[in-house]
Design a protein around this motif. Structure first.
Motif, mmCIF file in Angstrom:
data_model
loop_
_atom_site.group_PDB
_atom_site.id
_atom_site.type_symbol
_atom_site.label_atom_id
_atom_site.label_comp_id
_atom_site.label_asym_id
_atom_site.label_seq_id
_atom_site.Cartn_x
_atom_site.Cartn_y
_atom_site.Cartn_z
ATOM 1 N N HIS A 107 0.830 -1.220 0.000
ATOM 2 C CA HIS A 107 0.000 0.000 0.000
ATOM 3 C C HIS A 107 0.857 1.260 0.000
ATOM 4 C CE1 HIS A 107 -2.168 -3.073 2.582
ATOM 5 N NE2 HIS A 107 -2.949 -2.947 1.532
ATOM 6 N N PRO A 108 0.332 2.348 -0.554
ATOM 7 C CA PRO A 108 0.947 3.644 -0.311
ATOM 8 C C PRO A 108 0.955 3.875 1.209
ATOM 9 C CG PRO A 108 -0.742 3.836 -2.016
ATOM 10 C CD PRO A 108 -0.882 2.465 -1.403
ATOM 11 N N ASP A 109 2.019 4.213 1.754
ATOM 12 C CA ASP A 109 2.331 4.504 3.178
ATOM 13 C C ASP A 109 3.146 3.371 3.841
ATOM 14 O OD1 ASP A 109 0.590 2.581 4.365
ATOM 15 O OD2 ASP A 109 -0.802 4.063 5.141
ATOM 16 N N ASP A 110 3.107 2.130 3.289
ATOM 17 C CA ASP A 110 3.920 1.054 3.872
ATOM 18 C C ASP A 110 5.401 1.455 3.893
ATOM 19 O OD1 ASP A 110 1.705 -0.612 4.195
ATOM 20 O OD2 ASP A 110 2.050 -1.705 2.324
ATOM 21 N N GLU A 111 5.855 2.085 2.811
ATOM 22 C CA GLU A 111 7.272 2.466 2.711
ATOM 23 C C GLU A 111 7.658 3.465 3.808
ATOM 24 O OE1 GLU A 111 4.886 3.904 0.887
ATOM 25 O OE2 GLU A 111 5.363 5.901 1.605
ATOM 26 N N TYR B 189 -3.152 -3.656 -8.568
ATOM 27 C CA TYR B 189 -3.936 -4.677 -7.863
ATOM 28 C C TYR B 189 -4.941 -4.023 -6.916
ATOM 29 C CZ TYR B 189 -0.846 -7.905 -10.059
ATOM 30 O OH TYR B 189 -0.177 -8.614 -11.020
ATOM 31 N N GLU B 190 -5.941 -4.817 -6.566
ATOM 32 C CA GLU B 190 -7.023 -4.324 -5.719
ATOM 33 C C GLU B 190 -6.609 -4.366 -4.260
ATOM 34 O OE1 GLU B 190 -10.158 -3.079 -6.267
ATOM 35 O OE2 GLU B 190 -9.532 -2.962 -8.378
ATOM 36 N N ASP B 191 -6.760 -3.256 -3.594
ATOM 37 C CA ASP B 191 -6.520 -3.171 -2.158
ATOM 38 C C ASP B 191 -7.404 -4.186 -1.431
ATOM 39 O OD1 ASP B 191 -5.673 -2.257 0.285
ATOM 40 O OD2 ASP B 191 -6.816 -0.390 0.202
ATOM 41 N N LYS B 192 -6.854 -4.821 -0.438
ATOM 42 C CA LYS B 192 -7.531 -5.837 0.380
ATOM 43 C C LYS B 192 -7.841 -7.123 -0.380
ATOM 44 C CE LYS B 192 -9.123 -2.772 3.960
ATOM 45 N NZ LYS B 192 -10.198 -2.012 4.542
ATOM 46 N N GLN B 193 -7.415 -7.192 -1.659
ATOM 47 C CA GLN B 193 -7.612 -8.427 -2.432
ATOM 48 C C GLN B 193 -6.314 -8.891 -3.066
ATOM 49 O OE1 GLN B 193 -11.025 -8.088 -5.137
ATOM 50 N NE2 GLN B 193 -11.786 -6.451 -3.828
#
Ligand SMILES: [Zn+2]
Length: 249
Positions: free
Chosen positions: A12-16, A83-87
């Motif tokens: 996700h954006p913010d993981d980094e 890709y789809e978030d949460k999927q």
């Protein structure tokens, strides 16, 4: 020669920014080549309180936030997969393997950083990108898999430790814990880390909860840690510097 080419692979954006903004900026200033792969636009995430955008605007908003954070951290190349978030766990394995192998063979990182197999917070997308990344690293090294670029063997794979990154600064025994192989003082890059986290404006609730709302936020922003999944034996455990000198191509 140091481990100069680094590829970060996250969901996700913010993981980094949550997992290693300080180390990332530190490596950029040391002249490392940094590539970030983010598998989703975080389109199923929060929009802020009050909401900073309409639901349909969230993917584009989070992409802008991610690009701003990447610029702050000195990441030269950002690949945002679709890709789809949460999927992410349901992604077609062959498809994401092909995409990641292509990036690994083109950018030829010495070091790859991703989530540990338990996904740090247990998030299914985090577990999925860890699995897909390991799968792709092995595939990228296999000469029988033919692509336009030559096979590439990553030197070392690093994971996030099994401890939330906002807790590192509070753990006085961090260096003694098994599974903590790098403990890096990133106090000198604290303001850039603060700025990168702030750039994820729609995620301010989590950022405030874990970081900015804490009385000892400066201390929490000053320590980052990693675990070595595999690679050459480290000269010491934990390492106090991130760019390890190992013979590489
Ligand atoms: Zn995440």
């Amino acid at each position: 020669m140091s481990d100069r080419r680094i590829l970060f692979s996250f969901a996700h954006p913010d993981d980094e920014s949550f997992t290693g903004a300080g180390v990332t900026r530190m490596c950029a200033e040391a002249g490392a080549e940094l590539t970030l792969v983010t598998a989703t636009r975080g389109q199923a995430g929060k929009r802020g309180d009050p909401p900073l955008c309409a639901p349909e605007e969230l993917p584009a908003t989070r992409e802008r936030e991610l690009r701003a954070a990447a610029d702050i951290l000195g990441i030269q190349r950002l690949y945002l997969l679709d890709y789809e978030d949460k999927q992410l766990a349901d992604a077609e394995p062959e498809k994401i393997r092909t995409e990641l192998v292509d990036l690994l063979r083109r950018h030829r990182p010495h070091v790859v950083v991703t989530f540990d197999p338990n996904g740090l917070t247990g998030h299914p997308d985090h577990k999925a990108i860890s699995r897909f990344t390991s799968d792709a690293i092995q595939a990228a090294a296999d000469p029988r898999l033919r692509t336009d670029a030559a096979p590439h063997q990553v030197t070392r794979l690093l994971w996030t430790p099994s401890l939330p990154p906002w807790e590192f600064g509070r753990q006085t025994d961090l260096a003694d814990r098994p599974g903590i192989d790098f403990v890096i003082d990133v106090g000198a890059w604290r303001e850039q880390k603060r700025a990168a986290l702030t750039a994820h404006r729609t995620q301010h609730l989590a950022v405030d909860r874990h970081w900015f709302g804490k009385p000892d936020v400066d201390r929490l922003l000053s320590v980052e840690a990693y675990r070595q999944a595999w690679g050459p034996t480290l000269p010491e455990r934990p390492m106090r510097k991130f760019l390890v000198d190992t013979p590489t191509e």
